[in-house]
Design an enzyme around this catalytic site. Sequence first.
Site, PDB file in Angstrom:
ATOM      1  N   LEU A 200      51.294  19.431   9.020  1.00 15.58           N
ATOM      2  CA  LEU A 200      51.676  18.041   8.706  1.00 15.58           C
ATOM      3  C   LEU A 200      51.621  17.757   7.216  1.00 15.58           C
ATOM      4  CD1 LEU A 200      49.850  16.161  11.575  1.00 15.58           C
ATOM      5  CD2 LEU A 200      52.312  16.348  11.256  1.00 15.58           C
ATOM      6  N   HIS A 468      39.054 -10.347   1.757  1.00 20.58           N
ATOM      7  CA  HIS A 468      40.443 -10.720   2.072  1.00 20.58           C
ATOM      8  C   HIS A 468      41.255 -10.776   0.783  1.00 20.58           C
ATOM      9  CE1 HIS A 468      43.838 -12.546   4.081  1.00 20.58           C
ATOM     10  NE2 HIS A 468      43.899 -13.425   3.079  1.00 20.58           N
TER      11      HIS A 468
END
Length: 488
Positions: A200, A468
């Site tokens: 991958l 946040h």
Amino acid sequence: MRFDGSLFDGSSFDYDVIVVGAGYGGFDAAKHAADHGLRVAIVESRDMGGTCVNRGCVPSKALLAASGRVRELADAEHLAGFGIHAAPVRFERQKIADHANQLVATIRSNLTKTLERAGATILRGQGRLAGHQHVTVRESGSGIERTISARDVILATGSEPFVPRGIETDGRTVFTSDEAVNLEWLPRWLAIIGSGYIGLEFADVYTALGCEVTMIEALDRVMPTFDPDIAKLAARTLINGRDIDARAGVLARKVTPGCPVKIELADMATKELVETLEVDAVLVATGRVPTSAVLNLAAVGVETERGFVPVDERMRVLVGGEPVPHLWAVGDVTGKMMLAHTAAAQGTVAVDNILGHSRQIDYRSIPAATFTHPEISSVGLSEADAKALAEQEGFELGLVRSYFKANSKALAELEGEGLMKLLFNKASGEVLGAHIFGLHAADLIQEIANAVARRQSVLQLATEVHTHPTLSEVVEVAYKQAAMAVAG
Ligand SMILES: Cc1cc2nc3c(=O)[nH]c(=O)nc-3n(C[C@H](O)[C@H](O)[C@H](O)COP(=O)(O)OP(=O)(O)OC[C@H]3O[C@@H](n4cnc5c(N)ncnc54)[C@H](O)[C@@H]3O)c2cc1C
Ligand SMILES: NC(=O)c1ccc[n+]([C@@H]2O[C@H](COP(=O)([O-])OP(=O)(O)OC[C@H]3O[C@@H](n4cnc5c(N)ncnc54)[C@H](O)[C@@H]3O)[C@@H](O)[C@H]2O)c1
């Protein structure tokens, strides 16, 4: 010297500890032991730093960093979403390769100096056991042999690429990751055999640099070792969304180097020939095997399991289930989660036990990551193992999903494709495992790994405040959903 397991007279040994192999496992063991005042010798037959530094993590991550930039700058659709229109991207293959090589040289040199500063003696040569508490070192270059003794011996000889029978490598047209990290050329059409970590990550590098890839996987789905839901979503971006033709359920049974390289593909179930491919190059990414044959383990009666050295959770080498006094093994040669940080952690655990502080390794809390764009990560139990544990221990398994498309930061980055799956004990709230695909998944998993290490409950974790807007809120959302499931 007679060995009866009760001998303990440090002064009669040449060293307190001999470490065989200077990869991450050997390095951490040697440094930890030297930092605690033990007299340490570390024997290395090839390159200081082992696979990770020279042929693994370090060069592959340097290639992924550079090729990832190319992918980003060449992704016109993604850039247009921000209102950006870039000129066609150009890159110099040799300079990308040089970046990787220079990083390897820097890290190898830093690591060697760190060991020297810690006071470890570095012996360049091949080590093998010469009975209990004795190691014979064949010096690199001269071939001169000498036998040295130590109270404790740690085997840390790592692993090497596994090349299945029928596949012939020439290092140029058919090669393993050992050569791929040098990025010597860019084949127009590359076949990658194996869709695990190496397959991958290199598919990510080569497709970003404009190569066409055919991925060949013997098992019935690509990415067979990953969580099935995560693999399905990841394959959409990492395989189907790229210039990759993926075939599952087919075995590369014969590969002949040349120009072109010929690959015979057989149906995995019937073993019948299904197709012969002709490609420019083949990367063989079919797993790794332990480097244990030259260790002369028979000298101390140790029988390997498919070449892996059997150990317990304190890293003591076992014979018939019983520990061999003063003999330890760490890293890939033990076959337990073949990762650099596992090897390093095992090295520290072995030395702590040598120092008399009884300690066991906790594999469940060791995270793993694939550094594709975006990344895949996991920690703890797979869903299947968690189900089995729930059945065995009689609790209900909890499972929640948290999506990147509901995360402000991911959306600001136009990277809403991503998923986190959290597994937990619905009665106690204990976190059992997590699997993530999405932007910076390799960094996100650490928070959950720490929770698994402390066997924490989602009831506690759900009260902890996350910044946040950050991707870490993907984890916060999962914890909050899980806490509701536990409380409700
Ligand atoms: C392409 C690739 C990418 C990878 N990427 C990552 C990654 O991103 N993150 C991650 O965690 N892991 C990664 N890994 C895995 C990681 O490299 C290994 O888990 C790690 O190197 C194992 O460390 P080790 O100390 O056990 O063994 P090794 O690193 O293999 O070191 C063993 C050392 O022992 C030496 N040796 C062997 N026999 C003898 C002897 N008889 N005498 C003296 N010396 C001897 C060898 O020369 C070698 O230097 C990657 C691996 C590959 C191949
Ligand atoms: N980011 C990382 O942490 C990282 C990166 C690279 C490597 N590694 C380590 O290196 C190890 C080796 O990686 P890997 O990708 O080579 O091994 P792997 O075991 O992850 O994957 C090998 C794949 O090849 C397939 N396969 C085997 N023989 C085949 C054949 N003849 N034809 C078709 N498919 C075949 C297997 O079914 C499997 O899916 C990993 O287990 C990992 O521990 C880690």
